[in-house]
Design an enzyme around this catalytic site. Structure first.
Site, PDB file in Angstrom:
ATOM      1  N   CYS A 112     -11.256  16.626  48.950  1.00 24.57           N
ATOM      2  CA  CYS A 112     -10.458  16.850  50.160  1.00 24.57           C
ATOM      3  C   CYS A 112     -11.152  17.737  51.182  1.00 24.57           C
ATOM      4  O   CYS A 112     -10.750  17.779  52.347  1.00 24.57           O
ATOM      5  CB  CYS A 112      -9.102  17.432  49.792  1.00 24.57           C
ATOM      6  SG  CYS A 112      -8.205  16.471  48.547  1.00 24.57           S
ATOM      7  N   HIS A 237      -5.741  20.944  55.727  1.00 21.89           N
ATOM      8  CA  HIS A 237      -5.673  19.762  54.871  1.00 21.89           C
ATOM      9  C   HIS A 237      -4.219  19.510  54.506  1.00 21.89           C
ATOM     10  O   HIS A 237      -3.494  20.420  54.094  1.00 21.89           O
ATOM     11  CB  HIS A 237      -6.523  19.984  53.616  1.00 21.89           C
ATOM     12  CG  HIS A 237      -6.308  18.969  52.544  1.00 21.89           C
ATOM     13  ND1 HIS A 237      -6.270  17.616  52.801  1.00 21.89           N
ATOM     14  CD2 HIS A 237      -6.094  19.112  51.197  1.00 21.89           C
ATOM     15  CE1 HIS A 237      -6.048  16.973  51.660  1.00 21.89           C
ATOM     16  NE2 HIS A 237      -5.938  17.847  50.688  1.00 21.89           N
ATOM     17  N   ASN A 267      -1.046  13.024  50.994  1.00 26.82           N
ATOM     18  CA  ASN A 267      -2.381  13.608  50.862  1.00 26.82           C
ATOM     19  C   ASN A 267      -3.412  12.481  50.900  1.00 26.82           C
ATOM     20  O   ASN A 267      -3.516  11.705  49.955  1.00 26.82           O
ATOM     21  CB  ASN A 267      -2.469  14.384  49.543  1.00 26.82           C
ATOM     22  CG  ASN A 267      -3.818  15.049  49.327  1.00 26.82           C
ATOM     23  OD1 ASN A 267      -4.782  14.754  50.020  1.00 26.82           O
ATOM     24  ND2 ASN A 267      -3.881  15.940  48.344  1.00 26.82           N
TER      25      ASN A 267
END
Length: 312
Positions: A112, A237, A267
């Site tokens: 990520c 994020h 996500n």
């Protein structure tokens, strides 16, 4: 020479998977998911759509906005943990599809935090005078590595792509500072198992993320010679609303100064920051001269952050 972001683009799959859809697949509820993650729905790529396809679509949008031709790209960096195949890389596949004949190409695997790693890498090549235009793409087809019978992880992930063209900007704009880091001792908390399913120790990842995202935000501000009051917008994020809020509170920013797309897309790993960046620019929330902090964390464990003064 100063490096900044010249243009951005994204690709969002059409198929929507809602929390109510997931209620029929695993033992969970819409309320449980929203309360713990902030996610209401996520996008799922079609079976015949892979990371390279999404990356190309996002890249074309970014190149158009940047007014940079594909043949003028010097480097292509793709951040992903879900490549179409082990090799050739996604970056080489999109180099061919874009017609970026002179660009070198490589994939980056930092989960990520991958997009942050890519932007910083591109910055270094540009400011050294080696290259002029670097395409950075964050793309994931996380639905391909999700255990749809695991209620703890099935609710979290979505698919998508975001891209940015990094290139030279005026001295009073561009990337002001950055931080990249890793802690391999935490690798067992978030990994891909032998069945190619994502395994996560949610409690440990949460603790790490809350601490590291906040610290990295403060660090890049200080490195840039700025204070919290100088920050105009935060793009964290999009993993979990509680983690995101912790970073916002660390910067003492009002709610409207933080990007929130997790409710729509879940996500999307390396794609989440560039997707959010596109959304906020389109909404007019980021203006020329604004100081923007972008920060991410991921498996590895890895993290990365930049402070950028927006504009060319």
């Amino acid at each position: 020479m100063k490096a900044g972001i010249l243009g951005v683009g994204r690709y969002i799959p059409e198929k929507v998977l809602t929390n109510h859809d997931l209620e029929k697949m695993v033992e969970t509820s819409d309320e449980w998911i929203r309360t713990r993650t902030g996610i209401e729905e996520r996008r799922i790529a079609a079976d015949d759509v892979f990371s390279s396809h999404m990356a190309v679509a996002a890249a074309k949008n970014a190149l158009e906005q940047a007014e940079v031709a594909a043949e003028d790209l010097d480097m292509i960096l793709v951040a992903t943990v879900t490549p179409d195949q082990s090799f050739p890389t996604v970056s080489c596949m999109i180099q061919e599809q874009l017609g970026a004949k002179k660009a070198c190409a490589m994939d980056i695997s930092a989960a990520c935090a991958g997009f942050m790693y890519g932007v910083v890498t591109g910055k270094q090549f540009i400011e050294s005078g080696t290259y002029k235009h670097v395409l950075v793409v964050g793309v994931e087809k996380l639905s391909s590595i999700t255990d749809w019978e695991d209620r703890n992880t099935a609710v979290l992930f979505g698919d998508g792509a975001g891209a940015a063209v990094v290139g030279p900007v005026s001295d009073d704009r561009g990337i002001l500072s950055f931080e990249l880091g890793a802690d391999g001792t935490g690798g067992q908390h978030l990994y891909l198992n032998e069945k190619r399913h994502t395994i996560m120790n949610g409690r440990e990842v949460f603790k790490f993320a809350v601490r590291q995202m906040g610290e990295s935000c403060v660090n890049v501000i200080e490195k840039a010679g700025l204070s919290k009051e100088d920050v105009d917008f935060l793009i964290p994020h999009q993993a979990n609303i509680r983690i995101m809020e912790a970073a916002r509170e660390r910067l003492e920013l009002p709610v409207e100064k933080m990007s929130k797309t997790v409710h729509k897309y879940g996500n999307t790993s390396a794609a989440s920051i560039p997707i959010s960046l596109v959304e906020e620019l389109e909404a007019g929330k980021i203006k020329d001269g604004d100081v923007v902090v972008m920060v991410g964390f991921g498996g590895g464990l890895t993290w990365g952050a930049i402070a950028i003064r927006w504009g060319r």
